[in-house]
Write a protein that holds these residues in place. Structure first.
Motif, PDB file in Angstrom:
ATOM      1  N   LEU A 258       0.818  -1.208   0.000  1.00 18.34           N
ATOM      2  CA  LEU A 258       0.000   0.000   0.000  1.00 18.34           C
ATOM      3  C   LEU A 258       0.853   1.259   0.000  1.00 18.34           C
ATOM      4  O   LEU A 258       0.558   2.218  -0.715  1.00 18.34           O
ATOM      5  CB  LEU A 258      -0.945   0.010   1.202  1.00 18.34           C
ATOM      6  CG  LEU A 258      -1.777   1.283   1.339  1.00 18.34           C
ATOM      7  CD1 LEU A 258      -2.680   1.477   0.130  1.00 18.34           C
ATOM      8  CD2 LEU A 258      -2.593   1.272   2.613  1.00 18.34           C
ATOM      9  N   ASP A 259       1.908   1.267   0.790  1.00 17.70           N
ATOM     10  CA  ASP A 259       2.745   2.467   0.857  1.00 17.70           C
ATOM     11  C   ASP A 259       3.408   2.766  -0.483  1.00 17.70           C
ATOM     12  O   ASP A 259       3.544   3.936  -0.864  1.00 17.70           O
ATOM     13  CB  ASP A 259       3.809   2.318   1.954  1.00 17.70           C
ATOM     14  CG  ASP A 259       3.234   2.521   3.346  1.00 17.70           C
ATOM     15  OD1 ASP A 259       2.509   3.513   3.543  1.00 17.70           O
ATOM     16  OD2 ASP A 259       3.495   1.695   4.229  1.00 17.70           O
ATOM     17  N   ASP A 260       3.819   1.726  -1.213  1.00 13.72           N
ATOM     18  CA  ASP A 260       4.404   1.950  -2.540  1.00 13.72           C
ATOM     19  C   ASP A 260       3.390   2.595  -3.474  1.00 13.72           C
ATOM     20  O   ASP A 260       3.705   3.533  -4.220  1.00 13.72           O
ATOM     21  CB  ASP A 260       4.874   0.619  -3.148  1.00 13.72           C
ATOM     22  CG  ASP A 260       6.067   0.035  -2.410  1.00 13.72           C
ATOM     23  OD1 ASP A 260       6.675   0.769  -1.612  1.00 13.72           O
ATOM     24  OD2 ASP A 260       6.386  -1.137  -2.634  1.00 13.72           O
ATOM     25  N   VAL A 261       2.154   2.084  -3.450  1.00 19.29           N
ATOM     26  CA  VAL A 261       1.095   2.640  -4.288  1.00 19.29           C
ATOM     27  C   VAL A 261       0.800   4.074  -3.881  1.00 19.29           C
ATOM     28  O   VAL A 261       0.690   4.977  -4.726  1.00 19.29           O
ATOM     29  CB  VAL A 261      -0.179   1.774  -4.181  1.00 19.29           C
ATOM     30  CG1 VAL A 261      -1.327   2.416  -4.953  1.00 19.29           C
ATOM     31  CG2 VAL A 261       0.082   0.371  -4.701  1.00 19.29           C
ATOM     32  N   ALA A 262       0.667   4.295  -2.574  1.00 21.53           N
ATOM     33  CA  ALA A 262       0.327   5.627  -2.074  1.00 21.53           C
ATOM     34  C   ALA A 262       1.391   6.648  -2.451  1.00 21.53           C
ATOM     35  O   ALA A 262       1.075   7.784  -2.830  1.00 21.53           O
ATOM     36  CB  ALA A 262       0.150   5.584  -0.559  1.00 21.53           C
ATOM     37  N   GLU A 263       2.646   6.263  -2.353  1.00 17.29           N
ATOM     38  CA  GLU A 263       3.723   7.186  -2.689  1.00 17.29           C
ATOM     39  C   GLU A 263       3.668   7.616  -4.153  1.00 17.29           C
ATOM     40  O   GLU A 263       3.886   8.788  -4.483  1.00 17.29           O
ATOM     41  CB  GLU A 263       5.072   6.534  -2.387  1.00 17.29           C
ATOM     42  CG  GLU A 263       5.380   6.456  -0.896  1.00 17.29           C
ATOM     43  CD  GLU A 263       6.627   5.638  -0.609  1.00 17.29           C
ATOM     44  OE1 GLU A 263       7.316   5.255  -1.595  1.00 17.29           O
ATOM     45  OE2 GLU A 263       6.904   5.371   0.567  1.00 17.29           O
ATOM     46  N   VAL A 264       3.347   6.664  -5.045  1.00 14.57           N
ATOM     47  CA  VAL A 264       3.243   6.995  -6.462  1.00 14.57           C
ATOM     48  C   VAL A 264       2.078   7.954  -6.710  1.00 14.57           C
ATOM     49  O   VAL A 264       2.222   8.959  -7.414  1.00 14.57           O
ATOM     50  CB  VAL A 264       3.075   5.723  -7.316  1.00 14.57           C
ATOM     51  CG1 VAL A 264       2.787   6.088  -8.773  1.00 14.57           C
ATOM     52  CG2 VAL A 264       4.319   4.855  -7.238  1.00 14.57           C
ATOM     53  N   VAL A 265       0.929   7.665  -6.108  1.00 14.74           N
ATOM     54  CA  VAL A 265      -0.251   8.516  -6.298  1.00 14.74           C
ATOM     55  C   VAL A 265       0.006   9.910  -5.739  1.00 14.74           C
ATOM     56  O   VAL A 265      -0.300  10.924  -6.385  1.00 14.74           O
ATOM     57  CB  VAL A 265      -1.489   7.893  -5.618  1.00 14.74           C
ATOM     58  CG1 VAL A 265      -2.676   8.855  -5.676  1.00 14.74           C
ATOM     59  CG2 VAL A 265      -1.858   6.581  -6.300  1.00 14.74           C
ATOM     60  N   GLU A 266       0.571   9.980  -4.547  1.00 13.58           N
ATOM     61  CA  GLU A 266       0.825  11.287  -3.930  1.00 13.58           C
ATOM     62  C   GLU A 266       1.848  12.101  -4.728  1.00 13.58           C
ATOM     63  O   GLU A 266       1.695  13.304  -4.894  1.00 13.58           O
ATOM     64  CB  GLU A 266       1.317  11.080  -2.489  1.00 13.58           C
ATOM     65  CG  GLU A 266       0.246  10.543  -1.544  1.00 13.58           C
ATOM     66  CD  GLU A 266       0.816  10.029  -0.240  1.00 13.58           C
ATOM     67  OE1 GLU A 266       0.061   9.422   0.542  1.00 13.58           O
ATOM     68  OE2 GLU A 266       2.026  10.225  -0.003  1.00 13.58           O
ATOM     69  N   ARG A 267       2.870  11.421  -5.217  1.00 14.09           N
ATOM     70  CA  ARG A 267       3.913  12.133  -5.956  1.00 14.09           C
ATOM     71  C   ARG A 267       3.425  12.638  -7.310  1.00 14.09           C
ATOM     72  O   ARG A 267       3.773  13.729  -7.741  1.00 14.09           O
ATOM     73  CB  ARG A 267       5.113  11.207  -6.148  1.00 14.09           C
ATOM     74  CG  ARG A 267       6.315  11.881  -6.819  1.00 14.09           C
ATOM     75  CD  ARG A 267       7.507  10.976  -6.873  1.00 14.09           C
ATOM     76  NE  ARG A 267       7.296   9.819  -7.740  1.00 14.09           N
ATOM     77  CZ  ARG A 267       7.154   8.579  -7.326  1.00 14.09           C
ATOM     78  NH1 ARG A 267       7.197   8.310  -6.040  1.00 14.09           N
ATOM     79  NH2 ARG A 267       6.973   7.584  -8.175  1.00 14.09           N
ATOM     80  N   THR A 268       2.599  11.836  -7.985  1.00 11.35           N
ATOM     81  CA  THR A 268       2.183  12.200  -9.344  1.00 11.35           C
ATOM     82  C   THR A 268       0.920  13.062  -9.371  1.00 11.35           C
ATOM     83  O   THR A 268       0.788  13.960 -10.206  1.00 11.35           O
ATOM     84  CB  THR A 268       1.940  10.927 -10.184  1.00 11.35           C
ATOM     85  OG1 THR A 268       1.009  10.076  -9.503  1.00 11.35           O
ATOM     86  CG2 THR A 268       3.232  10.165 -10.398  1.00 11.35           C
ATOM     87  N   ASP A 269      -0.029  12.804  -8.455  1.00 11.30           N
ATOM     88  CA  ASP A 269      -1.311  13.510  -8.496  1.00 11.30           C
ATOM     89  C   ASP A 269      -1.421  14.640  -7.478  1.00 11.30           C
ATOM     90  O   ASP A 269      -2.279  15.517  -7.617  1.00 11.30           O
ATOM     91  CB  ASP A 269      -2.466  12.525  -8.271  1.00 11.30           C
ATOM     92  CG  ASP A 269      -2.614  11.538  -9.414  1.00 11.30           C
ATOM     93  OD1 ASP A 269      -2.099  11.832 -10.515  1.00 11.30           O
ATOM     94  OD2 ASP A 269      -3.230  10.479  -9.219  1.00 11.30           O
ATOM     95  N   TYR A 270      -0.569  14.623  -6.444  1.00  8.74           N
ATOM     96  CA  TYR A 270      -0.617  15.667  -5.415  1.00  8.74           C
ATOM     97  C   TYR A 270       0.807  16.153  -5.126  1.00  8.74           C
ATOM     98  O   TYR A 270       1.269  16.082  -3.970  1.00  8.74           O
ATOM     99  CB  TYR A 270      -1.275  15.134  -4.144  1.00  8.74           C
ATOM    100  CG  TYR A 270      -2.656  14.556  -4.371  1.00  8.74           C
ATOM    101  CD1 TYR A 270      -3.782  15.377  -4.415  1.00  8.74           C
ATOM    102  CD2 TYR A 270      -2.827  13.183  -4.574  1.00  8.74           C
ATOM    103  CE1 TYR A 270      -5.042  14.851  -4.635  1.00  8.74           C
ATOM    104  CE2 TYR A 270      -4.092  12.653  -4.803  1.00  8.74           C
ATOM    105  CZ  TYR A 270      -5.191  13.481  -4.835  1.00  8.74           C
ATOM    106  OH  TYR A 270      -6.431  12.959  -5.064  1.00  8.74           O
ATOM    107  N   PRO A 271       1.500  16.634  -6.139  1.00  5.20           N
ATOM    108  CA  PRO A 271       2.917  16.991  -5.947  1.00  5.20           C
ATOM    109  C   PRO A 271       3.133  18.149  -4.983  1.00  5.20           C
ATOM    110  O   PRO A 271       4.230  18.279  -4.423  1.00  5.20           O
ATOM    111  CB  PRO A 271       3.372  17.360  -7.363  1.00  5.20           C
ATOM    112  CG  PRO A 271       2.119  17.776  -8.076  1.00  5.20           C
ATOM    113  CD  PRO A 271       1.041  16.909  -7.511  1.00  5.20           C
ATOM    114  N   ASN A 272       2.119  18.996  -4.785  1.00  2.14           N
ATOM    115  CA  ASN A 272       2.283  20.163  -3.911  1.00  2.14           C
ATOM    116  C   ASN A 272       1.874  19.893  -2.462  1.00  2.14           C
ATOM    117  O   ASN A 272       2.059  20.758  -1.599  1.00  2.14           O
ATOM    118  CB  ASN A 272       1.474  21.344  -4.460  1.00  2.14           C
ATOM    119  CG  ASN A 272       1.959  21.783  -5.829  1.00  2.14           C
ATOM    120  OD1 ASN A 272       3.160  21.791  -6.092  1.00  2.14           O
ATOM    121  ND2 ASN A 272       1.030  22.127  -6.707  1.00  2.14           N
TER     122      ASN A 272
END
Length: 234
Positions: free
Chosen positions: A95-109
């Motif tokens: 889950l953390d791997d998935v969450a990190e990708v989503v947060e980095r790409t869709d919520y970069p700020n």
């Protein structure tokens, strides 16, 4: 809110950013299901066949062939119900791997979340594995009751999957107690999101990607719920 989160998660499933997580998730889910298959098969041979030979001595040769077909059907039904527990274990690992990708790409700020400690994630995943097993046994028993059997599968898995994945996503930003309280406060929204995951889970082959889809979806849903909470506080 829920449909937006589902669309955003689905759009990321096969993106280049998800490729590494996708391969690890799919690989481990398949390994878990193969292990469960052989485990169930061995259990069936150990318990069922001696009992049948004792109860019906001198069975004809064709009975073994027919029994093999019936056993295959039983195993297939069992595997359908065990996909959810298998994905729960995989989700606890990735889950953390998935969450990190989503947060980095869709919520970069936005500030990034904190990874849930590995041991804590594993304990929660194992605990949830047991809860899902019990829930699906109850759903299996309800298969005998016409009219509610299919509904039981979606209600049980919708509640359990929604609860588990939302709390995992929320705990990247909140203490566990606060994450659980937020989930209870928005129980209806989380349950409806869980039903979307349960529908995804019911689609053959695609259901192997359930952890990836569910984790990404709940990251988006947690973001949306958090924004709503901030709006209410202002």
């Amino acid at each position: 809110m829920i449909l937006d989160a589902a669309r955003a998660a689905a759009s990321r499933l096969f993106s280049p950013e998800f490729r590494s997580v996708f391969l690890k998730t799919l690989g481990l889910t398949l390994l878990a299901l193969v292990a469960l298959w052989f485990g169930l098969e061995s259990l069936l041979e150990w318990l069922a066949w001696p009992w049948l030979h004792t109860l019906f001595p001198g069975l004809p040769s064709w009975a073994g062939w027919l029994g093999g077909i019936i056993a295959g059907i039983v195993l297939a039904m069992g595997m359908a119900l065990l996909v959810a527990p298998a994905t729960a274990i995989v989700a606890g690992l990735f889950l953390d791997d998935v969450a990190e990708v989503v947060e980095r790409t869709d919520y970069p700020n936005d500030p990034p979340g904190r990874a849930v400690p590995a041991l804590h994630s594993l304990v929660l995943a194992i605990k949830f594995f047991g809860v899902v097993i019990l829930g699906n046994i109850a759903a299996l028993l309800l298969l005998l009751v016409p009219g509610i059997n299919v509904a039981a599968f979606f209600v049980v898995n919708g509640y359990l999957l929604g609860r588990e994945f939302f709390e995992f996503a929320a705990m990247r930003f909140r203490p566990e107690a606060e994450a659980k309280a937020l989930r209870r406060k928005h129980a209806g929204t989380v349950f409806m999101a869980g039903l979307v995951i349960a529908v995804f889970l019911a689609i053959p082959l695609l259901n192997l990607l359930t952890p990836l889809f569910a984790a990404a979806m709940m990251v988006h849903l947690h973001k949306a719920v958090s924004l709503r909470e901030i709006g209410r506080a202002l």
